[in-house]
Design an enzyme around this catalytic site. Structure first.
Site, PDB file in Angstrom:
ATOM      1  N   ASP A 124       3.347   2.197  -4.834  1.00  7.83           N
ATOM      2  CA  ASP A 124       3.479   2.213  -6.307  1.00  7.83           C
ATOM      3  C   ASP A 124       4.059   3.544  -6.771  1.00  7.83           C
ATOM      4  O   ASP A 124       4.924   3.579  -7.643  1.00  7.83           O
ATOM      5  CB  ASP A 124       2.151   1.870  -7.018  1.00  7.83           C
ATOM      6  CG  ASP A 124       0.974   2.753  -6.637  1.00  7.83           C
ATOM      7  OD1 ASP A 124       1.073   3.551  -5.680  1.00  7.83           O
ATOM      8  OD2 ASP A 124      -0.078   2.656  -7.315  1.00  7.83           O
ATOM      9  N   SER A 180     -11.193   1.143  -5.979  1.00  3.89           N
ATOM     10  CA  SER A 180     -10.782   1.719  -7.250  1.00  3.89           C
ATOM     11  C   SER A 180     -11.924   1.985  -8.230  1.00  3.89           C
ATOM     12  O   SER A 180     -11.803   1.720  -9.430  1.00  3.89           O
ATOM     13  CB  SER A 180      -9.752   0.767  -7.866  1.00  3.89           C
ATOM     14  OG  SER A 180      -9.029   1.415  -8.818  1.00  3.89           O
ATOM     15  N   SER A 181     -13.023   2.520  -7.713  1.00  2.00           N
ATOM     16  CA  SER A 181     -14.149   2.846  -8.604  1.00  2.00           C
ATOM     17  C   SER A 181     -13.739   3.945  -9.582  1.00  2.00           C
ATOM     18  O   SER A 181     -14.122   3.922 -10.749  1.00  2.00           O
ATOM     19  CB  SER A 181     -15.364   3.295  -7.796  1.00  2.00           C
ATOM     20  OG  SER A 181     -15.028   4.416  -7.004  1.00  2.00           O
ATOM     21  N   GLU A 183       0.831  -1.217   0.000  1.00  3.90           N
ATOM     22  CA  GLU A 183       0.000   0.000   0.000  1.00  3.90           C
ATOM     23  C   GLU A 183       0.855   1.253   0.000  1.00  3.90           C
ATOM     24  O   GLU A 183       1.824   1.357   0.771  1.00  3.90           O
ATOM     25  CB  GLU A 183      -0.907  -0.039   1.238  1.00  3.90           C
ATOM     26  CG  GLU A 183      -2.322   0.381   0.957  1.00  3.90           C
ATOM     27  CD  GLU A 183      -3.007  -0.504  -0.094  1.00  3.90           C
ATOM     28  OE1 GLU A 183      -3.012  -0.125  -1.275  1.00  3.90           O
ATOM     29  OE2 GLU A 183      -3.525  -1.558   0.291  1.00  3.90           O
ATOM     30  N   HIS A 184       0.475   2.188  -0.848  1.00  2.50           N
ATOM     31  CA  HIS A 184       1.155   3.487  -0.951  1.00  2.50           C
ATOM     32  C   HIS A 184       2.636   3.328  -1.302  1.00  2.50           C
ATOM     33  O   HIS A 184       3.480   4.060  -0.782  1.00  2.50           O
ATOM     34  CB  HIS A 184       1.007   4.292   0.357  1.00  2.50           C
ATOM     35  CG  HIS A 184      -0.378   4.830   0.539  1.00  2.50           C
ATOM     36  ND1 HIS A 184      -0.817   5.956  -0.092  1.00  2.50           N
ATOM     37  CD2 HIS A 184      -1.420   4.384   1.269  1.00  2.50           C
ATOM     38  CE1 HIS A 184      -2.078   6.196   0.250  1.00  2.50           C
ATOM     39  NE2 HIS A 184      -2.477   5.246   1.063  1.00  2.50           N
ATOM     40  N   ASP A 225      -3.824   0.765  -9.941  1.00  6.31           N
ATOM     41  CA  ASP A 225      -5.243   0.509 -10.200  1.00  6.31           C
ATOM     42  C   ASP A 225      -5.494   0.311 -11.690  1.00  6.31           C
ATOM     43  O   ASP A 225      -6.242  -0.583 -12.106  1.00  6.31           O
ATOM     44  CB  ASP A 225      -6.094   1.686  -9.695  1.00  6.31           C
ATOM     45  CG  ASP A 225      -5.743   2.064  -8.271  1.00  6.31           C
ATOM     46  OD1 ASP A 225      -5.103   1.252  -7.582  1.00  6.31           O
ATOM     47  OD2 ASP A 225      -6.094   3.186  -7.856  1.00  6.31           O
TER      48      ASP A 225
HETATM   49  C1  GLA Z   1      -4.813   4.717  -4.694  1.00  4.01           C
HETATM   50  C2  GLA Z   1      -3.892   5.053  -5.858  1.00  4.01           C
HETATM   51  C3  GLA Z   1      -2.940   3.892  -6.117  1.00  4.01           C
HETATM   52  C4  GLA Z   1      -2.193   3.528  -4.835  1.00  4.01           C
HETATM   53  C5  GLA Z   1      -3.167   3.316  -3.676  1.00  4.01           C
HETATM   54  C6  GLA Z   1      -2.484   3.089  -2.357  1.00  4.01           C
HETATM   55  O1  GLA Z   1      -5.651   3.657  -5.025  1.00  4.01           O
HETATM   56  O2  GLA Z   1      -4.654   5.293  -7.030  1.00  4.01           O
HETATM   57  O3  GLA Z   1      -2.056   4.227  -7.152  1.00  4.01           O
HETATM   58  O4  GLA Z   1      -1.241   4.504  -4.530  1.00  4.01           O
HETATM   59  O5  GLA Z   1      -4.058   4.406  -3.530  1.00  4.01           O
HETATM   60  O6  GLA Z   1      -1.741   1.926  -2.394  1.00  4.01           O
END
Ligand code: GLA
Length: 465
Positions: free
Chosen positions: A55, A150-151, A52-53, A195
């Site tokens: 990418d 991720s909508s 998480e956080h 995403d």
């Molecule tokens: C959102 C961003 C992704 C990623 C996540 C956290 O979904 O769009 O690129 O950074 O937060 O992992």
């Protein structure tokens, strides 16, 4: 041959749900626009299992697509107008725009702005500004909004996909994913590419390790006997409407530049923590040590950052900060960098464990997920009270591991549960979380569900039969 998005005929009757959904959407489309749709685009949401956080710091992540998605029915037109309608017309009003007049509202983004990001990104990529075709579009989304599934990216990806197809083009999945990651930034959030990559590159039955620069997706088969359950805290977090997300991105950038400067590198050349780690040629545990030795735990002030980097405050604001973070005064660099390097290591361990035939694999994966949640909560501070309490309840209900998924500050938890225990788990989580909150009890049907690795984006053509 380039790996392009599959174009398939209306799903056969054995996938009855998808068939009925497209049929209903086609009927609504015809009622609204007075013509039949020519084709449908589909892009799924995702659940991130771990990573998480990181990418946007250049590190690999490990998501899978979910069944919930965005489908857009489309008919092309001779005019150069885009007419947007949503099946949830009570929540999302119709919208009309000319193909050469796209205005994206960054302050208070509306649903159509996400469509416009994908549309504009594709038009610019294909250089078809003067010849782009008009479209009538009806959007049907089943990914819950502001839930960390991720909508928004599913809508951006689907809009880019239908714009591509309507204009007679076909691009490889990795090109689509890259361009959608860039064009989603038109809305003002500085996300990474996870995403969009999984939405295009997902395959049924497997999670994916997504690597960046260059973008690659590798299958990760999960051990037998475990299932993933998603539970929504029902705390909505719209990352485009607050500065939290971009503040974390900026904190990582400042940590990158201070680590680079203090390690004798040309700090101006570094934007991501992953670049510094590679330039210094250190392992991830060594990078965590470097943070411990180089950065302090107290938040850094602007003045201190400027003094370390040897720059003026106005240059700091214009080159390091971004529009939504221009006002931020203090930065927790030690905590954010520690999270990023340790989380990047957990992703690699997760993948390695999935590749081994180890009877202890489920327990080990669960431990990594729990460590990830603790790090997100304490070091990255991207959780919230309800989400922490949901994760605890999931663990008490028999999960082997549980963690927030997606951007955080609300949204969903993902839990790894022994498959034979899923029913029991669902009953306990319903009783101990949803039934205890009157405002959430009515939402449990859509908020709590088991999920499987789903397939990626598609174009459907209606069958002529
Ligand atoms: C959102 C961003 C992704 C990623 C996540 C956290 O979904 O769009 O690129 O950074 O937060 O992992």
């Amino acid at each position: 041959m380039a790996d392009t998005v599959p174009v398939v005929c209306f799903p056969p009757v054995e996938t009855e749900n998808a068939h009925d959904r497209l049929k209903n959407l086609a009927e609504k489309f015809e009622k609204k626009f007075g013509c039949k749709p020519e084709f449908f685009g589909r892009a799924p949401g995702r659940v991130n299992l771990i990573g998480e956080h990181i990418d946007y710091c250049g590190y690999s992540v490990l998501p899978m697509a979910i069944e919930q998605d965005v489908v857009i029915a489309v008919a092309t037109t001779e005019s150069q107008d885009i007419l947007l309608s949503n099946v949830k017309s009570d929540l999302y009003s119709d919208f009309l725009f000319h193909v050469n007049n796209v205005e994206i509202n960054k302050e208070t983004p509306q649903w159509q702005n996400y469509f416009q990001c994908g549309f504009l990104g594709m038009v610019e990529h294909l250089h078809i500004q003067s010849a782009v075709r008009g479209m009538k579009c009806m959007v049907d989304g089943t990914v819950p909004a502001s839930s960390g599934l991720s909508s928004s990216s599913a809508l951006v990806c689907c809009a880019a996909l239908v714009t591509m197809h309507a204009n007679g083009k076909s691009l490889p999945k990795n090109v689509l994913a890259d361009l959608c990651a860039r064009c989603e930034q038109y809305i003002g959030t500085q996300g990474g590419g996870m995403d969009q990559a999984i939405s295009f590159m997902a395959q049924k039955g497997t999670a994916k390790l997504i690597e960046f620069n260059p973008l690659r997706a590798t299958d990760v088969y999960l051990p037998d006997g475990i299932s993933f359950v998603i539970s929504n805290s029902c705390v909505e977090m719209n990352k485009a409407a607050t500065s939290e997300f971009n503040t974390r991105v900026v904190e990582c950038r400042i940590a990158t530049q201070i680590l680079a400067k203090q390690s004798g590198l040309e700090w101006e050349k570094f934007q991501r923590l992953g670049q510094v780690q590679r330039a210094l040629n250190v392992s991830l545990p060594q990078a965590v040590d470097l943070v411990r030795k180089t950065l302090h735990e107290e938040p850094y002030t602007r003045a201190e950052v400027c003094q370390i980097l040897g720059i003026k405050e106005e240059d700091f604001v214009s080159t390091v900060l971004s529009a939504r973070t221009a006002q931020v005064q203090s930065f927790k660099l030690f905590q954010r960098a520690t999270h990023v390097f340790s989380e990047a290591g957990r992703v690699l361990s997760f993948k390695r464990i999935c590749e081994e035939t180890d009877s202890e694999a489920p327990q080990k994966l669960g431990t990594l997920m729990n460590q990830s949640h603790t790090s997100c909560r304490d070091m990255y501070e991207c959780s919230c009270t309800d989400l922490d309490s949901l994760v605890n309840i999931c663990m008490e209900a028999g999960a082997l591991g549980s963690r927030l998924t997606g951007a955080g500050w609300g949204g969903c938890a993902v839990s790894m549960v022994p498959t034979h225990d899923v029913m029991n788990f669902l009953v306990k989580v319903k009783k101990n979380f949803y039934d205890k909150h009157p405002s959430k009890a009515g939402k449990v049907g859509a908020a709590l569900f088991a999920t499987q690795p789903g397939s990626g984006a598609l174009i459907y053509l209606p069958s002529t039969a």
